[in-house]
Design a protein around this motif. Structure first.
Motif, PDB file in Angstrom:
ATOM      1  N   ASP A 358       0.846  -1.197   0.000  1.00 47.57           N
ATOM      2  CA  ASP A 358       0.000   0.000   0.000  1.00 47.57           C
ATOM      3  C   ASP A 358       0.882   1.249   0.000  1.00 47.57           C
ATOM      4  OD1 ASP A 358      -1.739   2.078   0.447  1.00 47.57           O
ATOM      5  OD2 ASP A 358      -2.777   1.143   2.141  1.00 47.57           O
ATOM      6  N   PRO A 359       0.840   2.055  -1.070  1.00 44.89           N
ATOM      7  CA  PRO A 359       1.678   3.267  -1.107  1.00 44.89           C
ATOM      8  C   PRO A 359       1.385   4.236   0.030  1.00 44.89           C
ATOM      9  CG  PRO A 359       0.777   2.773  -3.287  1.00 44.89           C
ATOM     10  CD  PRO A 359       0.082   1.869  -2.319  1.00 44.89           C
ATOM     11  N   GLN A 360       0.168   4.222   0.565  1.00 47.93           N
ATOM     12  CA  GLN A 360      -0.163   5.129   1.668  1.00 47.93           C
ATOM     13  C   GLN A 360       0.558   4.737   2.956  1.00 47.93           C
ATOM     14  OE1 GLN A 360      -1.888   7.985   1.232  1.00 47.93           O
ATOM     15  NE2 GLN A 360      -1.776   7.355  -0.922  1.00 47.93           N
ATOM     16  N   ILE A 361       0.839   3.459   3.090  1.00 45.77           N
ATOM     17  CA  ILE A 361       1.575   2.994   4.268  1.00 45.77           C
ATOM     18  C   ILE A 361       3.067   3.248   4.116  1.00 45.77           C
ATOM     19  CG2 ILE A 361       2.228   0.908   5.564  1.00 45.77           C
ATOM     20  CD1 ILE A 361      -0.544  -0.189   4.968  1.00 45.77           C
ATOM     21  N   ASN A 362       3.539   3.198   2.879  1.00 41.22           N
ATOM     22  CA  ASN A 362       4.976   3.246   2.621  1.00 41.22           C
ATOM     23  C   ASN A 362       5.501   4.680   2.543  1.00 41.22           C
ATOM     24  OD1 ASN A 362       7.427   1.848   2.157  1.00 41.22           O
ATOM     25  ND2 ASN A 362       7.284   2.281  -0.035  1.00 41.22           N
ATOM     26  N   LYS A 363       5.302   5.428   3.607  1.00 39.74           N
ATOM     27  CA  LYS A 363       5.780   6.802   3.680  1.00 39.74           C
ATOM     28  C   LYS A 363       6.480   7.001   5.016  1.00 39.74           C
ATOM     29  CE  LYS A 363       2.157   8.737   0.699  1.00 39.74           C
ATOM     30  NZ  LYS A 363       1.000   9.686   0.627  1.00 39.74           N
ATOM     31  N   ARG A 364       7.811   7.112   4.978  1.00 37.69           N
ATOM     32  CA  ARG A 364       8.592   7.331   6.198  1.00 37.69           C
ATOM     33  C   ARG A 364       8.147   6.357   7.299  1.00 37.69           C
ATOM     34  NH1 ARG A 364      11.398  12.094   6.802  1.00 37.69           N
ATOM     35  NH2 ARG A 364      10.879  12.142   9.018  1.00 37.69           N
ATOM     36  N   VAL A 365       8.234   5.076   6.988  1.00 37.64           N
ATOM     37  CA  VAL A 365       7.739   4.036   7.889  1.00 37.64           C
ATOM     38  C   VAL A 365       8.581   4.022   9.160  1.00 37.64           C
ATOM     39  CG1 VAL A 365       7.230   1.582   8.156  1.00 37.64           C
ATOM     40  CG2 VAL A 365       6.970   2.686   5.902  1.00 37.64           C
ATOM     41  N   GLU A 366       7.934   4.213  10.295  1.00 42.50           N
ATOM     42  CA  GLU A 366       8.644   4.260  11.572  1.00 42.50           C
ATOM     43  C   GLU A 366       8.889   2.858  12.114  1.00 42.50           C
ATOM     44  OE1 GLU A 366       6.947   6.778  14.508  1.00 42.50           O
ATOM     45  OE2 GLU A 366       6.952   8.575  13.241  1.00 42.50           O
ATOM     46  N   LEU A 367      10.027   2.698  12.762  1.00 43.85           N
ATOM     47  CA  LEU A 367      10.380   1.482  13.473  1.00 43.85           C
ATOM     48  C   LEU A 367      10.652   1.842  14.928  1.00 43.85           C
ATOM     49  CD1 LEU A 367      12.908   0.015  10.863  1.00 43.85           C
ATOM     50  CD2 LEU A 367      10.591  -0.835  11.309  1.00 43.85           C
ATOM     51  N   PRO A 368      10.467   0.921  15.866  1.00 47.13           N
ATOM     52  CA  PRO A 368      10.822   1.214  17.261  1.00 47.13           C
ATOM     53  C   PRO A 368      12.257   1.713  17.345  1.00 47.13           C
ATOM     54  CG  PRO A 368       9.630  -0.868  17.109  1.00 47.13           C
ATOM     55  CD  PRO A 368       9.920  -0.444  15.694  1.00 47.13           C
ATOM     56  N   ASN A 369      12.458   2.843  17.999  1.00 49.67           N
ATOM     57  CA  ASN A 369      13.755   3.515  17.921  1.00 49.67           C
ATOM     58  C   ASN A 369      14.051   4.233  19.228  1.00 49.67           C
ATOM     59  OD1 ASN A 369      16.014   5.016  17.299  1.00 49.67           O
ATOM     60  ND2 ASN A 369      15.255   5.713  15.332  1.00 49.67           N
ATOM     61  N   ILE A 370      15.050   3.750  19.924  1.00 48.45           N
ATOM     62  CA  ILE A 370      15.430   4.345  21.212  1.00 48.45           C
ATOM     63  C   ILE A 370      15.923   5.784  21.048  1.00 48.45           C
ATOM     64  CG2 ILE A 370      17.173   4.198  23.048  1.00 48.45           C
ATOM     65  CD1 ILE A 370      16.893   1.161  22.906  1.00 48.45           C
ATOM     66  N   GLY A 371      16.626   6.089  19.965  1.00 54.07           N
ATOM     67  CA  GLY A 371      17.294   7.389  19.867  1.00 54.07           C
ATOM     68  C   GLY A 371      16.691   8.369  18.901  1.00 54.07           C
ATOM     69  N   ARG A 372      15.410   8.205  18.520  1.00 49.56           N
ATOM     70  CA  ARG A 372      14.849   9.040  17.456  1.00 49.56           C
ATOM     71  C   ARG A 372      15.016  10.538  17.736  1.00 49.56           C
ATOM     72  NH1 ARG A 372      10.298   6.909  17.059  1.00 49.56           N
ATOM     73  NH2 ARG A 372      10.451   5.854  15.042  1.00 49.56           N
ATOM     74  N   LYS A 373      14.785  10.986  18.949  1.00 41.18           N
ATOM     75  CA  LYS A 373      14.865  12.424  19.248  1.00 41.18           C
ATOM     76  C   LYS A 373      16.253  12.974  18.940  1.00 41.18           C
ATOM     77  CE  LYS A 373      13.956  15.860  22.843  1.00 41.18           C
ATOM     78  NZ  LYS A 373      13.502  16.093  24.240  1.00 41.18           N
ATOM     79  N   LEU A 374      17.285  12.222  19.312  1.00 40.11           N
ATOM     80  CA  LEU A 374      18.646  12.672  19.026  1.00 40.11           C
ATOM     81  C   LEU A 374      18.877  12.771  17.524  1.00 40.11           C
ATOM     82  CD1 LEU A 374      21.644  13.231  19.448  1.00 40.11           C
ATOM     83  CD2 LEU A 374      21.987  10.779  19.776  1.00 40.11           C
ATOM     84  N   TYR A 375      18.422  11.761  16.764  1.00 41.70           N
ATOM     85  CA  TYR A 375      18.709  11.728  15.331  1.00 41.70           C
ATOM     86  C   TYR A 375      17.915  12.769  14.561  1.00 41.70           C
ATOM     87  CZ  TYR A 375      20.063   7.221  17.242  1.00 41.70           C
ATOM     88  OH  TYR A 375      20.573   6.234  18.047  1.00 41.70           O
ATOM     89  N   THR A 376      16.790  13.200  15.118  1.00 42.86           N
ATOM     90  CA  THR A 376      15.970  14.184  14.418  1.00 42.86           C
ATOM     91  C   THR A 376      16.173  15.606  14.939  1.00 42.86           C
ATOM     92  OG1 THR A 376      14.112  13.724  15.914  1.00 42.86           O
ATOM     93  CG2 THR A 376      14.185  12.500  13.840  1.00 42.86           C
ATOM     94  N   GLU A 377      16.690  15.745  16.172  1.00 45.96           N
ATOM     95  CA  GLU A 377      16.889  17.086  16.736  1.00 45.96           C
ATOM     96  C   GLU A 377      18.358  17.445  16.912  1.00 45.96           C
ATOM     97  OE1 GLU A 377      14.600  17.633  20.279  1.00 45.96           O
ATOM     98  OE2 GLU A 377      12.731  16.897  19.358  1.00 45.96           O
ATOM     99  N   GLY A 378      19.218  16.449  17.127  1.00 47.64           N
ATOM    100  CA  GLY A 378      20.642  16.699  17.175  1.00 47.64           C
ATOM    101  C   GLY A 378      21.170  17.127  18.538  1.00 47.64           C
ATOM    102  N   MET A 379      22.505  17.318  18.559  1.00 44.81           N
ATOM    103  CA  MET A 379      23.218  17.778  19.760  1.00 44.81           C
ATOM    104  C   MET A 379      24.290  18.766  19.328  1.00 44.81           C
ATOM    105  SD  MET A 379      23.943  14.395  22.146  1.00 44.81           S
ATOM    106  CE  MET A 379      25.020  13.605  20.957  1.00 44.81           C
ATOM    107  N   THR A 380      24.812  19.495  20.265  1.00 48.44           N
ATOM    108  CA  THR A 380      25.972  20.329  19.990  1.00 48.44           C
ATOM    109  C   THR A 380      27.224  19.451  19.999  1.00 48.44           C
ATOM    110  OG1 THR A 380      26.413  20.815  22.313  1.00 48.44           O
ATOM    111  CG2 THR A 380      24.851  22.268  21.146  1.00 48.44           C
ATOM    112  N   LEU A 381      28.311  19.971  19.476  1.00 47.66           N
ATOM    113  CA  LEU A 381      29.558  19.219  19.489  1.00 47.66           C
ATOM    114  C   LEU A 381      30.017  18.959  20.926  1.00 47.66           C
ATOM    115  CD1 LEU A 381      31.816  17.884  17.904  1.00 47.66           C
ATOM    116  CD2 LEU A 381      32.948  20.121  17.731  1.00 47.66           C
TER     117      LEU A 381
END
Length: 427
Positions: A358-381
């Motif tokens: 289903d193409p409607q399902i196949n859009k940025r399909v999320e998987l269980p992810n412990i670190g999503r906030k870090l990977y999407t918001e980032g950190m300073t050096l």
């Protein structure tokens, strides 16, 4: 343990075998887009089939049988044209659908192209996505190539790492649902390899396994933690049928044949906030050595290299008639049962687990992810340098040994660790 017959069923991957037909229902990564930037043709072997992947002069990708249908010339030494791949021996040319579209000498005597129209070679669909080239070897209609959410993350340095591993795919995939091995192989054994006798890492106290649409999640509680820890609350993903997802990187175990596999790692490392916005122009790919050329011993210094030692130590094809499963192996039993369910489904003409149509399902399909906030918001050096896990990746690509110096240099520039003209340290 498994019977010898069931073990063969799960490990044989050639065309016409039950597992071979099951795994052909999924898209598998076979090469990197960057592989074809320097040489437009690359030989690949997948599930016992010798093929070549190429990019013609119009930008179209193809995946066809490696040997010409004329007199078996090796098309890995051919040349790409505007609309296909031409053999170097007599100039026969094939398009991405496997149709022979040119036979230069024969056409002089057969202007209607009767022979040419009859010649078709094996060809499979191939798609480029997130720096990888994906192949589908199964029946039509093909499922959709999964659009996993991390493929759309911004401001990240992505790299692809291959390792050619001399063992069957299944013993590598079973590692993807074996939490206890982290405690011993990646922590306690690593401590001993460094010449230390301790302290040993926190022991596992409790394991859990959940099934979801795209695989299984394993969870754990270790000494000093409880069920509020993300390793239990969220867990890690055994991605169906031959993948592994740890939040910032994927691993796939692609069968080459019954006794060999290609380990494929896709790694995302978000750049520090000071380096944003960051746009990667090309995703580098490299092959990790797995043996020390001087000693002939397996390399032990990096995480996936350690995994490889466990996989190959079981032999080319693990003899599961001799194993003795225990309480830590519940996940192994789960995925074996699911594989047999999928084999029955395919035999009955149904889809196996985890396909997306289903193409409607196949859009940025999320998987269980412990670190999503870090990977999407980032950190300073500065935060990177203080973080117990990520500070290690600033100094070394801890997953695989042998990161090329030019890739290391690109990474350090992306992370703001050096100026463009300074030198990166040797790996």
């Amino acid at each position: 343990m498994l019977s010898a017959e069931k073990n063969r069923t799960l490990t044989q991957v050639g065309a016409g075998t039950p597992m071979g037909e099951l795994l052909r229902r999924y898209w598998n990564p076979v090469a990197a887009v960057s592989d074809l930037e320097t040489n437009a043709i690359k030989p690949v072997r997948i599930m016992g089939e010798d093929l070549v992947v190429y990019r013609d002069l119009s930008g179209t990708y193809g995946l066809i049988a490696r040997h010409c249908r004329h007199r078996a010339a090796d098309l890995a030494y051919g040349t790409v044209e505007k609309c296909g791949l031409r053999g170097h021996y007599h100039g026969w040319m094939y398009d991405e659908k496997g149709q022979c579209i040119e036979q230069p000498f024969e056409e002089k005597f057969d202007p209607e192209g009767r022979l040419k129209k009859r010649i078709r070679t094996t060809a499979y669909p191939v798609q480029a996505k997130s720096g990888l080239l994906w192949a589908y070897l199964g029946p039509q209609p093909a499922p959709l190539l999964p659009d996993w959410e991390p493929f759309s993350w911004k401001n990240g340095f992505v790299q692809i790492v291959f390792a050619e591993v001399p063992c069957n795919w299944l013993q590598a995939q079973e590692n993807s649902i074996d939490p206890v091995h982290f405690e011993w192989m990646h922590e306690n054994w690593s401590t001993r390899l460094k010449g230390k006798t301790g302290p040993y890492s926190p022991a596992h106290l409790k394991l859990g396994f959940d099934e979801f649409d795209f695989g299984f999640v394993y969870k754990r509680v270790r000494e000093g933690s409880d069920e509020s820890d993300p390793l239990w609350a969220t867990g890690r993903v055994c991605l169906w049928p031959n993948g592994f997802f740890l939040g910032e990187h994927f691993e796939w175990r692609v069968p080459v044949d019954d006794e060999n596999m290609l380990s494929v790692t896709w790694s995302f490392i978000r750049v520090p906030r000071e380096s944003e916005p960051y746009e990667q122009k090309s995703i580098p790919a490299w092959t990790s050595p797995i043996k020390d050329p001087q000693t002939g011993r397996w390399i032990t210094t990096h995480v996936i290299n350690q995994d490889i030692i466990a996989w190959v130590g079981q032999g080319r094809i693990a003899d599961r008639t001799k194993e003795n499963l225990g309480a830590s192996d519940r996940g192994i039993s789960l995925i074996r049962k699911q594989l047999f369910k999928d084999l029955d489904a395919v035999a009955d003409g149904n889809d196996p687990k985890g396909l997306i149509r289903d193409p409607q399902i196949n859009k940025r399909v999320e998987l269980p992810n412990i670190g999503r906030k870090l990977y999407t918001e980032g950190m300073t050096l500065a935060q990177y340098r203080e973080h117990p896990f990520w500070k290690q990746l600033l100094e070394d690509f801890r997953w695989h040994y042998g990161q090329p110096q030019e890739v290391r240099r690109e990474f350090r520039r992306a992370m703001g660790l050096e100026t463009e003209n300074s030198q990166a340290p040797s790996p």
